[in-house]
Write a protein that holds these residues in place. Structure first.
Motif, mmCIF file in Angstrom:
data_model
loop_
_atom_site.group_PDB
_atom_site.id
_atom_site.type_symbol
_atom_site.label_atom_id
_atom_site.label_comp_id
_atom_site.label_asym_id
_atom_site.label_seq_id
_atom_site.Cartn_x
_atom_site.Cartn_y
_atom_site.Cartn_z
ATOM 1 N N GLU A 64 0.802 -1.217 0.000
ATOM 2 C CA GLU A 64 0.000 0.000 0.000
ATOM 3 C C GLU A 64 0.841 1.276 0.000
ATOM 4 O O GLU A 64 0.400 2.316 0.484
ATOM 5 C CB GLU A 64 -0.981 0.014 1.185
ATOM 6 N N SER A 65 2.043 1.192 -0.538
ATOM 7 C CA SER A 65 2.879 2.391 -0.627
ATOM 8 C C SER A 65 2.538 3.226 -1.859
ATOM 9 O O SER A 65 2.903 4.401 -1.935
ATOM 10 C CB SER A 65 4.360 2.013 -0.651
ATOM 11 N N GLY A 66 1.852 2.620 -2.846
ATOM 12 C CA GLY A 66 1.434 3.351 -4.031
ATOM 13 C C GLY A 66 2.096 2.895 -5.317
ATOM 14 O O GLY A 66 2.008 3.574 -6.342
ATOM 15 N N LYS A 67 2.736 1.738 -5.301
ATOM 16 C CA LYS A 67 3.435 1.246 -6.497
ATOM 17 C C LYS A 67 2.462 0.995 -7.651
ATOM 18 O O LYS A 67 2.732 1.374 -8.792
ATOM 19 C CB LYS A 67 4.205 -0.044 -6.172
ATOM 20 N N LYS A 68 1.368 0.333 -7.350
ATOM 21 C CA LYS A 68 0.383 0.026 -8.393
ATOM 22 C C LYS A 68 -0.179 1.313 -8.994
ATOM 23 O O LYS A 68 -0.348 1.420 -10.217
ATOM 24 C CB LYS A 68 -0.737 -0.836 -7.808
ATOM 25 N N THR A 69 -0.459 2.295 -8.160
ATOM 26 C CA THR A 69 -0.981 3.581 -8.636
ATOM 27 C C THR A 69 0.038 4.279 -9.529
ATOM 28 O O THR A 69 -0.302 4.854 -10.566
ATOM 29 C CB THR A 69 -1.340 4.494 -7.444
ATOM 30 N N LEU A 244 9.003 3.582 -3.186
ATOM 31 C CA LEU A 244 7.829 4.330 -2.731
ATOM 32 C C LEU A 244 7.566 4.057 -1.257
ATOM 33 O O LEU A 244 7.635 2.914 -0.807
ATOM 34 C CB LEU A 244 6.592 3.950 -3.546
ATOM 35 N N ALA A 245 7.266 5.123 -0.527
ATOM 36 C CA ALA A 245 6.940 5.004 0.898
ATOM 37 C C ALA A 245 5.749 5.907 1.197
ATOM 38 O O ALA A 245 5.636 6.996 0.642
ATOM 39 C CB ALA A 245 8.140 5.407 1.751
ATOM 40 N N SER A 246 4.881 5.435 2.045
ATOM 41 C CA SER A 246 3.695 6.209 2.413
ATOM 42 C C SER A 246 3.994 7.131 3.589
ATOM 43 O O SER A 246 4.453 6.691 4.642
ATOM 44 C CB SER A 246 2.546 5.262 2.777
ATOM 45 N N ASN A 289 4.980 9.250 -0.701
ATOM 46 C CA ASN A 289 3.632 9.343 -1.248
ATOM 47 C C ASN A 289 2.575 9.673 -0.177
ATOM 48 O O ASN A 289 2.828 9.576 1.005
ATOM 49 C CB ASN A 289 3.313 7.994 -1.924
ATOM 50 N N LYS A 290 1.404 10.030 -0.647
ATOM 51 C CA LYS A 290 0.204 10.274 0.160
ATOM 52 C C LYS A 290 0.324 11.546 1.009
ATOM 53 O O LYS A 290 -0.030 11.567 2.187
ATOM 54 C CB LYS A 290 -0.130 9.062 1.038
ATOM 55 N N MET A 291 0.790 12.618 0.376
ATOM 56 C CA MET A 291 0.852 13.917 1.040
ATOM 57 C C MET A 291 -0.534 14.368 1.487
ATOM 58 O O MET A 291 -0.692 14.977 2.553
ATOM 59 C CB MET A 291 1.423 14.959 0.075
ATOM 60 N N ASP A 292 -1.541 14.079 0.663
ATOM 61 C CA ASP A 292 -2.907 14.524 0.961
ATOM 62 C C ASP A 292 -3.439 13.872 2.224
ATOM 63 O O ASP A 292 -4.066 14.530 3.073
ATOM 64 C CB ASP A 292 -3.833 14.234 -0.220
ATOM 65 N N ILE A 348 5.088 13.316 -3.167
ATOM 66 C CA ILE A 348 4.095 13.163 -4.227
ATOM 67 C C ILE A 348 2.733 12.762 -3.677
ATOM 68 O O ILE A 348 2.609 12.322 -2.531
ATOM 69 C CB ILE A 348 4.527 12.102 -5.264
ATOM 70 N N CYS A 349 1.738 12.908 -4.527
ATOM 71 C CA CYS A 349 0.413 12.317 -4.313
ATOM 72 C C CYS A 349 0.174 11.477 -5.559
ATOM 73 O O CYS A 349 -0.090 12.022 -6.641
ATOM 74 C CB CYS A 349 -0.647 13.398 -4.150
#
Length: 378
Positions: A64-69, A244-246, A289-292, A348-349
């Motif tokens: 869930e770090s955002g690799k797929k996205t 990628l890291a959340s 990732n996941k600044m928002d 990033i987001c």
């Protein structure tokens, strides 16, 4: 005489038409055959140069770090995108994500002993719990109303604010906010819907883009603990690592054991990865990732509670971001050796296509500069 013939043959001396029949070295070949041999050599050189023009980028990170996205964005921005039929194929996943998230919350309501403000919602919650998520292929309006009634419940809102205490899909708020569009009869997922869909990686996927006569081959692998051993055969000839890291997982536990801190796990994996001998010469790009989500979360979840070393201002997203980035930068120095890696962090987001488009532009030029340095052009 026979001996003399052999001696002359071995020394590539041509008598008469002997050069037409000797293949032991180029000087023994006829002009025609020498041209063929030269062409073959040129082709081999070009083939090797073509191989050198491909850069292999390994996309790593925990679950869930955002690799797929990130890979989806790559396809949208630099690939063929998604056809209408391909977008339609995501419809079922959108419905299943909504039910999965609501099932996770109604289950957490019992675990956390949070009462519903509306008793009718207890009945709705029981109905949600009885659904087989994997069999859901449609979202009728009456089912959507049940989901919306539950989401509006004050108890569910409290449960959502405590989501760090259980596992919950990040995308639920987005999908609920777009429910009126999602339940329409002719609904086809948009690119933004696809970017928010959660579908765990259980295999290795690749995406290629061309840039300045160079192929950038992005390779994504699973971040789940039990599947990381599959990474090993991806390591050969890796030019760069994109990790990628959340940013938002500082207060969450692992899905695998619901005990270990997710960010600590990510930091540990990052350290192990960048100091691996496989990546000794690889360019390291860190995407935070996941600044928002972090911006929302720091308002009610104190970073210092989970990382006591944090000395920044409370509820300040910029201080939180810089602290987390520093945690990863510190992993650039190995305790066992004097190995110090230069880390290039970017905030990033991953669901923001404009943001990722700008990032790709920066990344491509950074990789090209690296390639030029490798061949001593710079």
């Amino acid at each position: 005489m026979y001996f003399l013939f052999l001696l002359l043959l071995c020394n590539c001396i041509s008598f008469g038409e002997m050069g037409d029949h000797c293949g032991c070295c180029i000087c023994c070949l006829s002009k025609k055959k020498r041209n063929v041999t030269t062409k073959n050599n040129e082709i081999n050189i070009l083939t090797e140069q073509e191989k050198e023009s491909e850069m292999r980028l390994l996309l790593l990170g925990t679950r869930e770090s955002g690799k797929k996205t990130f890979m989806k964005q790559l396809r949208i921005i630099h690939g063929s995108g998604y056809s209408e039929d391909e977008r339609r194929s995501y419809t079922k996943l959108v419905f299943q994500n909504i039910f999965q998230a609501m099932s996770e919350m109604t289950d957490a309501m019992k675990t956390l002993k949070i009462p519903y403000s509306n008793p009718q919602n207890e009945i709705y919650a029981q109905w949600v719990q009885e659904q087989d998520i994997h069999q859901i292929t449609q979202l009728p309006w009456n089912h959507a109303q049940i989901i919306c009634h539950l989401w509006a419940d004050k108890g569910i809102k409290i449960c959502y604010s405590r989501r760090r205490e259980y596992q919950l899909l990040d995308s639920i708020k987005y999908f609920i906010g777009n429910m009126a569009r999602i339940v329409t009869e002719d609904y086809i997922p948009t690119y933004q819907d696809i970017l928010h869909v959660r579908s765990p990686t259980d295999s290795i996927t690749e995406q290629c883009i061309s840039f300045e006569k160079t192929i950038l081959r992005f390779v994504e692998v699973s971040g789940q603990r039990g599947l990381r051993r599959k990474w090993i055969h991806c390591f050969e000839n890796v030019t760069s690592i994109i990790f990628l890291a959340s940013l938002s997982e500082y207060d969450q536990s692992l899905e695998e054991n619901n005990k270990d801190n997710r960010m600590e796990e990510s930091l540990s994996l990052f350290y192990t990865t960048i100091h691996s001998p496989w990546f000794a010469n690889s360019f390291i790009l860190l995407l935070l990732n996941k600044m928002d989500i972090l911006s929302e979360k720091v308002q009610f979840s104190d970073l210092k509670t989970y990382f006591p070393r944090f000395e920044g201002k409370r509820q300040d997203v910029q201080d939180a971001m810089q602290f987390i980035a520093q945690l990863y930068k510190q992993k650039g120095t190995s305790k066992e050796t004097e190995d110090k890696r230069v880390i290039y962090p970017h905030f990033i987001c991953a669901t923001d296509t404009i943001d990722i488009r700008a990032l790709f532009h920066t990344v491509k030029h950074a990789f090209m500069s690296q390639l030029l340095r490798k061949y001593e052009v710079l």
